[in-house]
Design an enzyme around this catalytic site. Structure first.
Site, PDB file in Angstrom:
ATOM      1  N   HIS A  85      47.323 -48.571 -47.309  1.00 28.10           N
ATOM      2  CA  HIS A  85      47.565 -50.019 -47.345  1.00 28.10           C
ATOM      3  C   HIS A  85      48.499 -50.330 -48.496  1.00 28.10           C
ATOM      4  O   HIS A  85      48.445 -49.684 -49.549  1.00 28.10           O
ATOM      5  CB  HIS A  85      46.248 -50.780 -47.494  1.00 28.10           C
ATOM      6  CG  HIS A  85      45.414 -50.314 -48.637  1.00 28.10           C
ATOM      7  ND1 HIS A  85      44.648 -49.159 -48.572  1.00 28.10           N
ATOM      8  CD2 HIS A  85      45.255 -50.799 -49.882  1.00 28.10           C
ATOM      9  CE1 HIS A  85      44.042 -48.982 -49.724  1.00 28.10           C
ATOM     10  NE2 HIS A  85      44.405 -49.958 -50.555  1.00 28.10           N
ATOM     11  N   HIS A 108      49.727 -53.227 -51.139  1.00 29.59           N
ATOM     12  CA  HIS A 108      49.305 -54.480 -51.777  1.00 29.59           C
ATOM     13  C   HIS A 108      50.517 -55.370 -52.005  1.00 29.59           C
ATOM     14  O   HIS A 108      51.522 -54.918 -52.577  1.00 29.59           O
ATOM     15  CB  HIS A 108      48.692 -54.210 -53.154  1.00 29.59           C
ATOM     16  CG  HIS A 108      47.396 -53.459 -53.142  1.00 29.59           C
ATOM     17  ND1 HIS A 108      46.180 -54.064 -53.337  1.00 29.59           N
ATOM     18  CD2 HIS A 108      47.131 -52.139 -52.975  1.00 29.59           C
ATOM     19  CE1 HIS A 108      45.208 -53.154 -53.299  1.00 29.59           C
ATOM     20  NE2 HIS A 108      45.770 -51.968 -53.090  1.00 29.59           N
TER      21      HIS A 108
HETATM   22  P1  5GP Z   1      42.905 -49.622 -53.259  1.00 33.09           P
HETATM   23  O1  5GP Z   1      42.272 -49.558 -54.616  1.00 33.09           O
HETATM   24  O2  5GP Z   1      42.270 -48.653 -52.299  1.00 33.09           O
HETATM   25  O3  5GP Z   1      44.395 -49.540 -53.304  1.00 33.09           O
HETATM   26  O4  5GP Z   1      42.615 -51.095 -52.749  1.00 33.09           O
HETATM   27  C1  5GP Z   1      41.609 -51.420 -51.846  1.00 33.09           C
HETATM   28  C2  5GP Z   1      41.604 -52.911 -51.722  1.00 33.09           C
HETATM   29  O5  5GP Z   1      40.864 -53.274 -50.578  1.00 33.09           O
HETATM   30  C3  5GP Z   1      40.943 -53.616 -52.925  1.00 33.09           C
HETATM   31  O6  5GP Z   1      41.863 -54.500 -53.525  1.00 33.09           O
HETATM   32  C4  5GP Z   1      39.739 -54.324 -52.307  1.00 33.09           C
HETATM   33  O7  5GP Z   1      39.490 -55.585 -52.872  1.00 33.09           O
HETATM   34  C5  5GP Z   1      40.124 -54.424 -50.836  1.00 33.09           C
HETATM   35  N1  5GP Z   1      39.008 -54.396 -49.933  1.00 33.09           N
HETATM   36  C6  5GP Z   1      37.970 -53.514 -49.940  1.00 33.09           C
HETATM   37  N2  5GP Z   1      37.114 -53.777 -48.938  1.00 33.09           N
HETATM   38  C7  5GP Z   1      37.637 -54.847 -48.276  1.00 33.09           C
HETATM   39  C8  5GP Z   1      37.195 -55.580 -47.129  1.00 33.09           C
HETATM   40  O8  5GP Z   1      36.158 -55.317 -46.532  1.00 33.09           O
HETATM   41  N3  5GP Z   1      37.987 -56.612 -46.733  1.00 33.09           N
HETATM   42  C9  5GP Z   1      39.131 -56.938 -47.370  1.00 33.09           C
HETATM   43  N4  5GP Z   1      39.842 -57.974 -46.904  1.00 33.09           N
HETATM   44  N5  5GP Z   1      39.583 -56.260 -48.454  1.00 33.09           N
HETATM   45  C10 5GP Z   1      38.823 -55.234 -48.895  1.00 33.09           C
END
Ligand code: 5GP
Ligand code: ZN
Length: 135
Positions: free
Chosen positions: A99, A101
């Site tokens: 994903h 951001h």
């Molecule tokens: P990472 O640290 O893996 O780059 O970011 C994961 C992101 O996914 C985090 O910013 C977190 O807040 C978001 N996230 C985790 N679980 C969910 C969810 O169930 N729904 C949504 N909309 N975002 C999520």
């Protein structure tokens, strides 16, 4: 992937605040936003991060991000954006489905980027040769 939270969002098994969807990409608001409008852009096909995601998918991810930016800018009055992808746990990746951001930035929002350091001796030259020879 059965236990992947983003696959569940894509299959609509759990809800999200969806702002965009096409055949290959979905974008929704991050559940814990760094700033209002913090958006995650996600390929529908499960892969872990940039290392195992096909180039074509990454191109689509960037193209859709480019499309979303003016809409997020208009909706939030953001003055800029940070765009990032965390790759692997050491880099802060918590959800193991790739994903991107989109983090809207605002004047005096207090969000800080990390500081740079410096190379010692000929470390930079050695690394340059090593990386380019591995391409
Ligand atoms: P990472 O640290 O893996 O780059 O970011 C994961 C992101 O996914 C985090 O910013 C977190 O807040 C978001 N996230 C985790 N679980 C969910 C969810 O169930 N729904 C949504 N909309 N975002 C999520
Ligand atoms: Zn997944």
């Amino acid at each position: 992937m059965n236990d992947c939270i983003f696959c569940k969002i894509i299959k609509e098994e759990i809800p999200c605040n969806k702002i965009y969807e096409d055949n290959n990409i979905i974008a929704f608001l991050d559940i814990a936003p760094v700033n209002p409008g913090h958006t995650l852009v996600v390929p529908k096909k499960h892969s872990i991060n940039m290392l195992d995601t096909p180039e074509e998918t990454l191109k689509e991810l960037i193209a859709i991000t480019k499309k979303l930016l003016p809409a997020i800018e208009a909706a939030t009055n953001a003055k800029g954006f940070n765009i990032h992808i965390n790759n692997n746990e050491i880099a802060g990746q918590a959800v193991h489905h790739i994903h991107l951001h989109i983090i809207p930035r605002f004047k005096n929002d207090g969000r800080k980027l990390w500081k740079g350091s410096e190379y010692k001796g000929n470390e930079a030259e050695i690394l340059t040769k090593s990386i380019s020879s591995n391409l």
